[in-house]
Each structure stands twice: as C-alpha cells, then as structure tokens.
Design a protein around this motif. Sequence first.
Motif, short mmCIF file in Angstrom:
data_model
loop_
_atom_site.label_atom_id
_atom_site.label_comp_id
_atom_site.label_asym_id
_atom_site.label_seq_id
_atom_site.Cartn_x
_atom_site.Cartn_y
_atom_site.Cartn_z
N LEU A 203 0.82 -1.20 0.00
CA LEU A 203 0.00 0.00 0.00
C LEU A 203 0.85 1.25 0.00
N VAL A 204 1.94 1.26 0.77
CA VAL A 204 2.82 2.43 0.83
C VAL A 204 3.44 2.70 -0.54
N ARG A 205 3.90 1.64 -1.20
CA ARG A 205 4.49 1.83 -2.54
C ARG A 205 3.43 2.30 -3.54
N GLU A 206 2.21 1.79 -3.42
CA GLU A 206 1.14 2.22 -4.31
C GLU A 206 0.81 3.69 -4.09
N LEU A 207 0.80 4.12 -2.83
CA LEU A 207 0.53 5.53 -2.55
C LEU A 207 1.66 6.41 -3.08
N ALA A 208 2.90 5.95 -2.98
CA ALA A 208 4.03 6.70 -3.53
C ALA A 208 3.92 6.81 -5.04
N ALA A 209 3.51 5.72 -5.69
CA ALA A 209 3.34 5.74 -7.15
C ALA A 209 2.24 6.71 -7.55
N ARG A 210 1.18 6.74 -6.77
CA ARG A 210 0.09 7.68 -7.06
C ARG A 210 0.56 9.12 -6.89
N GLU A 211 1.39 9.35 -5.87
CA GLU A 211 1.94 10.68 -5.63
C GLU A 211 2.79 11.13 -6.82
N LEU A 212 3.63 10.23 -7.32
CA LEU A 212 4.48 10.55 -8.46
C LEU A 212 3.66 10.83 -9.70
N GLU A 213 2.69 9.99 -9.98
CA GLU A 213 1.85 10.18 -11.15
C GLU A 213 1.10 11.51 -11.08
N SER A 214 0.56 11.82 -9.92
CA SER A 214 -0.18 13.07 -9.76
C SER A 214 0.73 14.27 -9.97
N ASN A 215 1.95 14.21 -9.46
CA ASN A 215 2.88 15.32 -9.64
C ASN A 215 3.21 15.53 -11.11
N ILE A 216 3.46 14.45 -11.83
CA ILE A 216 3.81 14.58 -13.24
C ILE A 216 2.63 15.09 -14.05
N LEU A 217 1.45 14.55 -13.84
CA LEU A 217 0.29 14.99 -14.59
C LEU A 217 -0.07 16.44 -14.27
N THR A 218 0.18 16.85 -13.04
CA THR A 218 -0.15 18.22 -12.63
C THR A 218 0.84 19.23 -13.20
N ASN A 219 2.13 18.89 -13.21
CA ASN A 219 3.16 19.89 -13.50
C ASN A 219 3.95 19.65 -14.78
N GLN A 220 3.51 18.70 -15.61
CA GLN A 220 4.28 18.32 -16.79
C GLN A 220 4.40 19.41 -17.85
N ASN A 221 3.48 20.36 -17.89
CA ASN A 221 3.52 21.38 -18.94
C ASN A 221 4.45 22.55 -18.61
N HIS A 222 5.07 22.53 -17.44
CA HIS A 222 5.95 23.63 -17.05
C HIS A 222 7.38 23.38 -17.53
N PRO A 223 7.91 24.26 -18.38
CA PRO A 223 9.29 24.05 -18.85
C PRO A 223 10.32 24.20 -17.74
N SER A 224 9.96 24.85 -16.64
CA SER A 224 10.90 25.04 -15.54
C SER A 224 11.27 23.73 -14.86
N VAL A 225 10.39 22.73 -14.91
CA VAL A 225 10.68 21.45 -14.26
C VAL A 225 11.71 20.68 -15.09
N ILE A 226 12.86 20.36 -14.46
CA ILE A 226 13.92 19.68 -15.22
C ILE A 226 14.20 18.27 -14.69
N VAL A 227 13.74 17.94 -13.49
CA VAL A 227 13.98 16.61 -12.92
C VAL A 227 12.73 16.19 -12.16
#
Length: 644
Positions: free
Chosen positions: A421-445
Amino acid sequence: MRRSPVIAAVLAAFAAAAPGAVAQTDPAVTTPPPAAPAPRVETPKQGKLYEQGPTNRYLLAGTWLFRLDQAEVGLKEGFQKQTATTGWSVTTVPSAWNATDESVESMSGTVGWYRKDFRLPSRSKRFSYVIRFESVNYRSRVWLNGKPVGTNRGAYLPFEIRLPSGLLKRSGTNRLVIRVDNRRYPTDFPPSGLSATGTPTGGWWNYGGILREVYLRRIDRIDFSTVQVRPVLRCTTCAADVQYRVVLRNYGTSAVKVRLTSRFGSRKVDLGTKSIGAKRFAAFTRTIRVKKPRLWSPTRPYLYAAPVRARIGKKTVAGYDLETGVRSIRVNGAGRLLLNGKPLNFRGMGVHEDHRTLGFAIDDAARRLMVQETQESGATLLRAHYPLHPRIHELADQKGLLIWSEIPVYAVKTQYLKQKLVRELAARELESNILTNQNHPSVIVWSVGNELSARPGAVQGYYLARAARAAKRLDPTRPVGYAVAGYPAAGCQREYDPLDVIGVNEYFGWYPGPNGQIADRTLLPEYLDSVRACYPKKAIVISEFGAEANRSGPVEEKGTFEFQSDFVNYHLGVYATKPWLSGAVYWALKEFRVRPNWDGGNPRPNSPIHEKGLITFDGVRKPAFFEVQRMYRGTDQFGSGPAR
C-alpha cells in the motif's frame, strides 16, 4: 463501521441547518457541538489565483467556519488555550490552524472541521460542478448537504471531487463540510511518529488545515481530464515536435460531438472532432512541427501560449489555458545534465512554503518574495521536498527558474516501504505530480524521493526501479532523480542504476554522521570523487548542503554567522574544482519550522526553527547570504564551455 459520536454530532449540526438535507445522526449523541456563527451565504465569483488550468473556476474565498475537534483527540490544556476549540469561529481559506503554535501537541496533529455555505453561480441544470482542493493536510473527508461525496489522503497536490447533481441545490444554500485529520503515521509522506523520548518526528512542521486554495469548477457537459502539450527538441538547431494529448470527459446524459482546437503561439491547431458518449472519455492526439522554435532557458524564458478549447456546435463549452516552453533537458553519456545541449552547473536554493504567522498557508506576496529572493541570491533553481504551489511554477516559467520537482517520499523506513500500500501511494503521488506539472518548462527533474536508507536493499531497489520506469512512461522527456544522504561508507549502489540523476545531500564538517565519517570537511573532495567513480554516466548534483547560524561569534564555533559564511565558501570552493558536477543547492533559502526539540547540529539552537536558512524567518539576510550571492553570480551556470 459505527461512526464516532463526535463525528455524528458535528454532521447532525451541519445537516440540520441545510434545508432539505438528511441529518446523519447517531442515536447515542444527545449534545450537539456549539452552534456555529451565521456566516454570509456567498455566491463565488469567477476568478483564479494562477492562470494555467481549466477555465470557469470560482475561487471559494470569503467566509468559512472552523472548529477543532478537541474531544476526539484529547488535547492538553495548553494547546486548548492556544487555539479556538470551544466553538465555531469565522476563518478564511487557505488556513493553517496551528500556524503559530510550536507545541508538541501542535506537531502531533489533530482533527479540524471546515464549513462553507454558498450558492451556485448558475441555476441551470445543464451545468455540473467539481470542487478542487489545491492542498489539504492530510486526510480529508468531504460532505455536501449532509451526504458524503469523497475522501483523499495526502498533501501538496490537488484533488477534485465531483458534486453529485442530485445533492446540489440549484437555487438554495449548499453546505460544504470538510473534516481534516493531520495526524501523521510512519506510512505517510512525509512519515511521522515518536522519538525515543516521545517527541514527534518529521522533516518539517506538520501544519493542519486547508493549506492552499479551494475552487468550484463549473462544467458545461464537457470537462478536461488530461491536458498534455509536450515540446520535444532533439537538438538545438532542430525543429521541435509539439505533442498534444488531451482527454475529455462527457458529464452529460447524452452523446455529443465535440471539436477540439488549440493554438501554439500564433499557429492554429485543429485537434479533431469526436463523438463522446454520455459519461464516457475520449482522447485527442496530434503532433505539430515547429521549424524554428524560440527556446526557453533561464537566460531567455520564452513561453508559447497554448490554450485549448472544446466546442459543441458553435458554442465553446470548455477551455484550458496554459503556456509552455520549447527546451530539452537530458543527461549525456558523460554524465552531464544538459539544457538545450549545453552543460548545466546550476546553483540553487532549497525552499519551504512557511511563514512566521501564516504557517504553510502562505499568500501570493510570500510566493513572489520567495522567487525574488532566490533570484537576488544568484540562484537559478528551486528544490522543495514536495510539489510547490502552482503559482510558484508559473513564476518560475516566466522568470527563468529551474525546478527540481520532488515528491515527499522522505525518510520512509524500509519496513514501511516494504508494504504494498505504501508503494502504491508513492506511485500515485508521483503520477499526480507529473500529470499536474508536466507542462511547465521550468521542471527539469522528476525526483522520486529523498533520503531513504543510505544502504538500499531489495525493497528500496524495487521502489526506485518501478518509480523511474513509471516516470519515464508518463514523461520520457525529463530525467529521473533521487536525493541520497551522502556518507562515504555507503559505497556504490546498483539499486541506483535506473536513475538518471543522483542528488547528494552532503553536510561534511557540520554533522558528524554515522561513526563520525563526515565530521572532517577536508574529506569532501575525496568523497565527491568517489561518487563520480561509482556513477560515471549519471548526472551528479549536490542536492543539499548547509550550516545553522543564529548569532555572531568565533568562526570555528558552530551556529555562528562567521562559521556559516566560512562553511559556504569552503563547500562552494570544492564544487568549483569538480567540473563534472551538474549543480549545487544550498539548504535552505529561508528559515522554517521543523519540529519540537530540533537543534540541526547547532549547540545553541532555537527550536523548532531550522536556522540553516540564509534569511531569517523575519526576512533579515545573514552574512552568508552575500557570500553565496557572490559565488553564485560568479559561476558559469549555463554551459558556455563544452559538454564534457
């Protein structure tokens, strides 16, 4: 499961005041909570704090009600006196209910309730509505007019809940209720628990509440589920491919034919027409070629407007505004991080969204000041331990700041990371961050975590491999990184093979480290060379370095301004001798609250304040700020030399 008497009583009081709502009561409860003040019933006005995202957003500001649920957690008398727990009080949102409370009880967490009474901006039954929370810490339960409508777990990222049409009062008062529980556990991000002495642990202060803005979104049948506008630049003299992928959802009760259009700068883009069934989704994709793109970089942060519009017939029913930039970011075969083909040697600042009186619920003035002070220091990159506010991302895009975007998978113990469950929640956190902020050119990593075990085993290796693979599947245009605690005894680790970028948190000469292995700062050059030898094809970044300072005194005495100034001069001087480094980040720009009994290695600490900041909590710049500024401004950060 039987509802607790306190929750049932609160819901009964909420529902009773909402005409037509069904009260969710518990027969065991006979005494309701204190009566709430009568707030103004407001109709939210169309508006938004940040520009990018769906149109038809209504900021739910104005009058809210709040109360702490003291009976559920049994808070000590000292904490009760410092916060309004005897009844309901009028408040505003965002808010951190413990913004100025530095007690152990405050850090431990509690339960709070928020209530907002509002009218819909339109009575038309054609419209659906979604409530959007930008960040709530940590566990949320949401009711509309006495009925549960959704839950969420986590902080620092937005979540949305659809408000069922059958519960909405089109012409009356709607009552939104949110229960917020900010008690943290070892399986949360970041984790928390108790030390051997019974003091709450955690990497930064546990502020409770609705910590960022709340929006009501009006939907005219069609809504945007995903909007991705991804420029791909294969070389600095190449044409750019701009990849569109937009997913729409039909909230209506019948199929509709939708035409989707956009523009990229001045160029019109037709994304096609599709029939979308009731309650169904449809994906629109297209790639366009931009022959001579203007590139985004910190020195010239050029942005292309790329708004997207959905039409049914001749009527525009949904819009999504965004700006993006054309640039490339990659790691070459020699282990250098390249921006638009040139080697980076950035200098950055670690930041926390914290304020002396507002806590985490900072306002736009504080965000602008953060960006301004970062740029005045000579830094060109921001790093936090969690996704930053969307307005900070927009400011970074506009002003040319890079962002190391990290999810708060921080110091999670292996015994908990082992849980599925902890790993699944971490994966969801990562996916949400990428989908939320992927259009910003400032994000490099995309950073998948910070300071897990310095000796990773199979569990951490499994997590890092899966996280890196997921990040590259969601966004193959950015490298994946992770920040490690820098200890010589850790040696080379194969578990880091899936990563592109390794951040090293090094405090040589400040903390002693296990068995005193980092107490001697003169061992730093040798250690950095060993890291390079371990990972010759990965980009290496100093993701943290810093020293506490809160007074003047001898240069050899830890905690003095003189020691801090000498510390930054030494470390930045060492970095300058390592031409293969891709950057360095000072931790941190400004002071913030950590936890009770925090000392940070300072023999004369000022708990709970993290005083490694170059600027005090009250805005005073320490002498080391100007040392960092001098050395940052004197560094070639954007690769005028060859990409070695």
